[in-house]
Design an enzyme around this catalytic site. Structure first.
Site, PDB file in Angstrom:
ATOM      1  N   SER A  28       8.987  -9.243 -36.176  1.00 40.43           N
ATOM      2  CA  SER A  28       8.001  -8.638 -35.283  1.00 40.43           C
ATOM      3  C   SER A  28       6.784  -9.539 -35.094  1.00 40.43           C
ATOM      4  O   SER A  28       6.274 -10.139 -36.038  1.00 40.43           O
ATOM      5  CB  SER A  28       7.544  -7.297 -35.862  1.00 40.43           C
ATOM      6  N   GLY A  79      -4.527  -8.501 -33.808  1.00 34.85           N
ATOM      7  CA  GLY A  79      -5.070  -7.187 -33.523  1.00 34.85           C
ATOM      8  C   GLY A  79      -4.100  -6.332 -32.731  1.00 34.85           C
ATOM      9  O   GLY A  79      -4.486  -5.407 -32.022  1.00 34.85           O
ATOM     10  N   CYS A 137       0.080  -4.100 -41.663  1.00 33.11           N
ATOM     11  CA  CYS A 137      -0.669  -5.103 -40.924  1.00 33.11           C
ATOM     12  C   CYS A 137      -2.053  -5.242 -41.537  1.00 33.11           C
ATOM     13  O   CYS A 137      -2.816  -4.281 -41.574  1.00 33.11           O
ATOM     14  CB  CYS A 137      -0.799  -4.725 -39.457  1.00 33.11           C
ATOM     15  N   GLY A 250       9.595 -13.900 -44.778  1.00 31.00           N
ATOM     16  CA  GLY A 250       8.477 -14.684 -45.295  1.00 31.00           C
ATOM     17  C   GLY A 250       8.790 -16.161 -45.406  1.00 31.00           C
ATOM     18  O   GLY A 250       9.414 -16.601 -46.365  1.00 31.00           O
TER      19      GLY A 250
HETATM   20  C1  FMN Z   1       1.142 -13.990 -34.926  1.00 35.76           C
HETATM   21  C2  FMN Z   1       1.876 -12.975 -35.735  1.00 35.76           C
HETATM   22  C3  FMN Z   1       1.929 -11.666 -35.296  1.00 35.76           C
HETATM   23  C4  FMN Z   1       2.583 -10.686 -36.036  1.00 35.76           C
HETATM   24  N1  FMN Z   1       2.656  -9.418 -35.581  1.00 35.76           N
HETATM   25  C5  FMN Z   1       3.316  -8.466 -36.301  1.00 35.76           C
HETATM   26  C6  FMN Z   1       3.461  -7.140 -35.821  1.00 35.76           C
HETATM   27  O1  FMN Z   1       3.040  -6.811 -34.717  1.00 35.76           O
HETATM   28  N2  FMN Z   1       4.103  -6.232 -36.607  1.00 35.76           N
HETATM   29  C7  FMN Z   1       4.610  -6.567 -37.829  1.00 35.76           C
HETATM   30  O2  FMN Z   1       5.185  -5.723 -38.515  1.00 35.76           O
HETATM   31  N3  FMN Z   1       4.533  -7.832 -38.295  1.00 35.76           N
HETATM   32  C8  FMN Z   1       3.895  -8.784 -37.558  1.00 35.76           C
HETATM   33  N4  FMN Z   1       3.825 -10.070 -38.052  1.00 35.76           N
HETATM   34  C9  FMN Z   1       4.390 -10.389 -39.365  1.00 35.76           C
HETATM   35  C10 FMN Z   1       5.773 -11.027 -39.267  1.00 35.76           C
HETATM   36  O3  FMN Z   1       6.695 -10.148 -38.695  1.00 35.76           O
HETATM   37  C11 FMN Z   1       6.263 -11.443 -40.664  1.00 35.76           C
HETATM   38  O4  FMN Z   1       6.343 -10.306 -41.488  1.00 35.76           O
HETATM   39  C12 FMN Z   1       5.340 -12.447 -41.328  1.00 35.76           C
HETATM   40  O5  FMN Z   1       4.853 -13.380 -40.376  1.00 35.76           O
HETATM   41  C13 FMN Z   1       6.028 -13.234 -42.455  1.00 35.76           C
HETATM   42  O6  FMN Z   1       7.142 -13.945 -41.988  1.00 35.76           O
HETATM   43  P1  FMN Z   1       7.074 -15.518 -41.571  1.00 35.76           P
HETATM   44  O7  FMN Z   1       6.454 -16.242 -42.712  1.00 35.76           O
HETATM   45  O8  FMN Z   1       8.499 -15.904 -41.318  1.00 35.76           O
HETATM   46  O9  FMN Z   1       6.234 -15.582 -40.341  1.00 35.76           O
HETATM   47  C14 FMN Z   1       3.185 -11.054 -37.269  1.00 35.76           C
HETATM   48  C15 FMN Z   1       3.141 -12.378 -37.701  1.00 35.76           C
HETATM   49  C16 FMN Z   1       2.505 -13.333 -36.949  1.00 35.76           C
HETATM   50  C17 FMN Z   1       2.473 -14.757 -37.452  1.00 35.76           C
END
Ligand code: FMN
Ligand code: FAD
Ligand code: FAD
Ligand code: FMN
Ligand code: FES
Ligand code: FES
Lengths: 313, 272, 313, 272
Positions: A28, A79, A137, A250
């Protein structure tokens, strides 16, 4: 659903009754509404994706700067800018119908009622496989409390959401807690069908000349390869504490990274930040997982879930 | 939009801290003036994010050049690339400079610093369209001006006004000074200003344009996570929308980078 | 104390009555017993260093592998191998006498009594400026509880240690908690003269072919640039919650990094992992801080402590 | 122990995946056989830790070479270095091969794979001491053997036994086979075995040495955080000490990398 793709049957996985062609899911907030990737990858090939967090009403998000890069990752404080649950159903879902991939709607609200309102709207949507409840979040605090950091508040919301939901419910855990297993147990007891973890970790970056946070919001959520060891540890802990399937998230950038989570206890994984700088990373990961199963003689990727051994010398 | 690995043909220093990178994409590409690419050295593990660079010039269907200033970790990594090296690239991205023949009989192109990289192709197109164009380039010094490609602009046969902060080339001072002077000279004639440069410069250009009641198009910068619209990290604040609406912020990467200056809420700096 | 060095007076800082020539301190477990660096840097130039965690009795540590590298950092599960408090006093302290730098003894035990025993031994040592109570080592759990993750247990131990201690007491905080300010307040109330943070964050790395943790201990503590944004955020939070001076730690590799912590609320900083791959990093950081004060017209580095502004646009 | 930035003189591939790096340290250095350096490409931000490489050869007071196999992120970053590039270096580190004239009348040097990099200087010293030496080299294939410097060993004028896993050069099989054969041939004569290679190989060599009751010296590998004794991450388990004593584990970087095989608890693999 007219397109077909010859999936590697070894990679099929099931979560809460939903069949995924493979365990690789776009996370997401990093996969837009899916359509943004249609030009870059064949969406039929990925296991699924999770939408940007959807709220009952559209949200404008935070003023810039919203992101800042750090070593091995980035901080964000978007946000939760989103078009709203209704617009998603009306404008995006119809275009997504032609892809054979699982769509998970990430749901967000500023209060329990707002969560339920978003779910109620999304219940009308056609082609959504499950909900992922974003209670973690770090960029949206009401009265200083993040629901996802309190087992009681999280369990209460989970129970209500489960009642309201016409679909399987995945709850996304916050990593910003002392003991993630306490949170996990409470949420599973409250009825969650699956847990996904981790969301971002609260961080801050300071502009030392201007002497203020680099993000307008102040703090932000840390994601990317930097957090992978923390995420793998938490998946390992949660997998030892609950019986529902776990989706690991992650810092995943490759099949090897994905395997760390699966072996530690995940049934499927989500790729987030890596999509930004390697838009084909989901496909490469799927291919890498196939190759690993092949070379290691593994009949089904599910056989690897929680296959970790803990013998110490 | 294509995701590919390009081969470095050359990566030459133009002046201290400024380089020209020529990439061979090994496939045909269509790029419009003002569009950009997200680039990263293939073997570089850190920083993780790609960097946004405007396409400076098209050297043939498969060869593009990028003019860049080395400012931090990402551009430093790019500067290490040797011929034959590999670059991860996503392109072409963003919208392009709107060239409307009826509007652009008179076009004033303003670039501050490395903002020049985004307007050379615009100038080429204006010349091809036989527009009555004038270019205003500003930079810190003569050396920086060379790094920002002044010599390429000189070959365009478009009138060129140059300012430098230290007066080592052209007029001493801000690029907005000759711009304003020029606007006074041509007052009454319809014209379009095209601007690219630091936020403060563009903000000032927008103010000048408003006071002269001429149209002003700007190419904005914002820190970018992805470059193709999914992270929603690169936003700029809009004048129109209230805090409540979804449309308060637009993405520089996909809704821009080129915007009409009149719709930007200039008090909210996208570069923070 | 025969050697002298012309310190930049702008960099002097004071913590709990101890004067440091500058705010740059070598972190525990990454600076050995100090002497290991004598060949590489002029120890008279650094503000001070913290010894490897000392226990009342020598400890053998964990079997290998004890470390594994990750993106932007490393996991360690050393298991507090150390020569013991008595050997430190007898073998190391005498050799350290000739340096004009502050020596902080990091103290560790498996129970409250072991902590007190170590402190009692160290009270006899000559030339120790303060103690740093390591209640946050993630690699040593007794009965599944890390003292440093429980505000009650941490406060109780702090109060006892303060009583036993002949010197100022710095307590080193665990980052593995939901709300670090709760912990910080409890520990300050119990008598800590200063807080240092953060210790490492619990993580895990998995060997996907052998299907077991890469560290023999299983989990380990994550350190290095990867964790800096998390550490800066926690220093910022704690600085808003308590009045005692704070020592910032976590992923510092340069003067700019150090300034992030100072501006967020730290009076001094410790450099850990970066010493491993850049043994002169402390000196470079000191020089960089001098240069920053010079170029920004700052009379004293202390003026920058908690100078962060929080105006949002 | 010196902390410096060295300049790359050359960084040549010997065979696929094996390279020889020659560094100019721009200052005089004294290095003993078996010592190592912690190296990292200067401009490389990731991986963060330096990598341990044995000094392969001394080419003069300021020039040293390193023979290395590209196995992961760190050695990959080293492989990208071009002449003129900069390398952060800490050296010389660790103890050295103990060459005791009375002991080493007869010396058997055993190297598996890139373990060869640590013994070339030992062989040179043995030859200089006129010891009755014999070298046993094992590698995966002829290509790997070339990568492990077999041609340098050939010029030493020391008897050389070669094994490869695939039989493409020398005898097919493990290097321990000709070693055991040789030990049977010279049984009764005092000798010292010097071994460097993968853990399993050294463990087997240690067993063989024990069964023939000859002294065996090994150079061990362990993942290293610092290379100079402060992280205590690179330990190897000792036979002597109980779980309670401080001396159960010793650091490969400063207590070693060279140990008498008799004191190592071989069941506990330092490489995990
Ligand atoms: C820019 C950005 C926006 C995100 N928006 C959401 C969101 O709207 N809802 C949510 O559950 N997680 C959101 N996440 C979290 C990611 O889904 C994920 O849990 C987190 O980035 C860790 O994974 P990664 O290290 O592979 O990015 C967001 C992450 C990023 C970087
Ligand atoms: C659409 C667009 C086109 C651009 N075209 C060019 C060009 O043709 N030539 C050129 O030299 N530069 C151009 N830039 C700016 C260029 O992207 C930045 O200079 C570069 O990202 C800096 O990265 P760094 O790691 O070297 O610097 P750092 O300061 O270390 O970067 C830190 C972070 O901030 C971001 N950042 C820093 N400065 C900028 C900036 N000005 N704009 C956007 N993000 C920034 C980086 O991407 C990175 O995430 C363009 C930017 C945008 C948005
Ligand atoms: C004293 C000593 C001398 C050495 N001399 C040489 C030499 O002359 N030539 C040569 O090719 N190699 C030598 N090695 C091994 C070399 O250090 C590793 O191959 C290298 O660190 C691998 O790093 P990587 O990032 O490419 O591999 P990765 O597998 O990605 O490394 C991951 C992590 O494990 C560590 N690691 C992996 N393999 C080893 C290993 N075999 N030994 C120690 N740490 C390891 C790395 O340092 C890194 O922290 C020596 C090792 C030691 C301890
Ligand atoms: C190998 C290693 C050993 C450590 N040992 C100790 C210790 O004995 N006591 C302690 O309080 N902290 C110890 N730490 C934690 C550091 O002092 C520091 O808090 C942490 O590494 C974060 O800082 P850094 O990112 O700069 O390394 C150790 C860290 C590492 C990497
Ligand atoms: S850079 Fe990601 S949306 Fe614009
Ligand atoms: S590598 Fe750090 S103690 Fe040996």
């Amino acid at each position: 659903m007219t397109q077909t793709f010859n999936h590697d049957p070894k990679l099929n996985v099931e979560i809460a009754g939903i069949r995924f062609n493979n365990p690789v899911i776009g996370a997401s907030g990093t996969f837009g509404y899916g359509l943004e990737f249609a030009e870059l990858i064949d969406l039929n090939r990925i296991g699924g994706f999770v939408t940007k967090g959807l709220s009952a009403k559209p949200l404008p998000g935070n003023p810039p700067a919203r992101i800042v890069e750090t070593h091995g990752g980035m901080l964000n404080a978007i946000g939760l800018q989103n078009i709203g649950a209704r617009a998603f159903i009306q404008e995006k879902l119809p275009q997504l119908k032609r892809y054979d991939t699982r769509i998970i709607a990430n749901v967000f609200g500023y209060s329990d009622d707002e969560y339920l309102e978003a779910i109620t709207i999304l219940n009308d949507g056609d082609g959504i496989s499950a909900y992922e409840l974003n209670i973690s979040c770090p960029n949206v605090k009401e009265g200083g409390i993040v629901i996802g950091n309190s087992p009681d508040a999280a369990a209460r919301l989970t129970a209500k959401a489960k009642m309201a939901s016409a679909r399987p419910l995945i709850v996304k855990l916050s990593p910003n807690v002392t003991d993630v297993t306490v949170l996990a147990r409470a949420i599973v007891q409250a009825g969650a069908d699956s847990l996904s973890l981790i969301n971002t970790i609260v961080g801050m970056s300071v502009d030392v000349v201007k002497r203020r946070p680099r993000l307008n919001y102040g703090t932000g959520g840390l994601s990317g390869p930097a957090i992978r060891p923390i995420a793998v540890r938490m998946v390992y802990e949660v997998a030892g504490a609950v019986a529902v399937p776990i989706i690991g998230i992650g810092g995943i950038t490759s099949a090897t990274d994905a395997l760390e989570f699966i072996i530690a206890g995940a049934t499927a994984i989500q790729i987030g930040t890596a999509n930004y700088y390697d838009p084909r990373v989901t496909i490469k990961t799927i291919e890498g997982l196939s190759g690993h199963c092949e070379s290691q003689g593994i009949a089904s990727i599910s056989d690897l879930t929680r296959s970790i051994s803990r013998d110490q010398s | 939009m294509i995701e590919t690995v390009a081969i470095v043909e050359s990566n030459r220093q133009l002046s201290r801290g400024y380089r020209l990178l020529i990439l061979d994409f090994q496939m045909d590409l269509m790029v419009r003036p003002g569009q950009f690419a997200m680039l990263k050295a293939h073997s570089s593990l850190e920083p993780v994010l790609r960097r946004a660079l405007a396409v400076y010039r098209v050297h043939g269907p498969r060869r593009l050049s990028f003019l860049y200033q080395v400012v931090g970790r990402g551009t430093e990594a790019l500067s290490q690339l040797a011929p034959g090296g590999e670059v991860e690239a996503l392109l072409p991205l963003g919208n392009s400079w709107p060239i409307d023949a009826s509007f652009d009989k008179r076009a004033l192109v303003v670039a501050g610093g490395i903002g020049s990289a985004s307007v050379l192709m615009l100038c080429e197109e204006l010349r091809a369209a036989r527009a009555d164009a004038h270019v205003f380039l500003g930079a810190a010094s003569e050396a920086a001006m060379v790094g920002c490609g002044v010599n390429d602009f000189r070959t365009l046969e478009i009138p060129l006004s140059i300012t430098t902060d230290d007066g080592s080339l052209g007029e001493r001072g801000f690029v907005t000074v000759p711009l304003e002077r020029h606007l006074r000279d041509i007052e009454g004639n319809a014209c379009t200003i095209y601007a690219c440069g630091p936020w403060v410069m563009m903000k000032r250009v927008a103010e000048i344009a408003a006071s002269f009641e001429v149209r002003c198009i700007v190419s904005l910068e914002a820190p970018m996570g992805c470059g193709f619209g999914v992270c929603v990290g690169c936003v700029v604040a809009m004048k129109s929308a209230g805090q409540a609406g979804y449309d308060s912020y637009r993405r520089v990467c996909t809704d821009g980078p080129i915007f009409d200056s009149a719709i930007i809420r200039w008090e909210v700096n996208a570069m923070h």
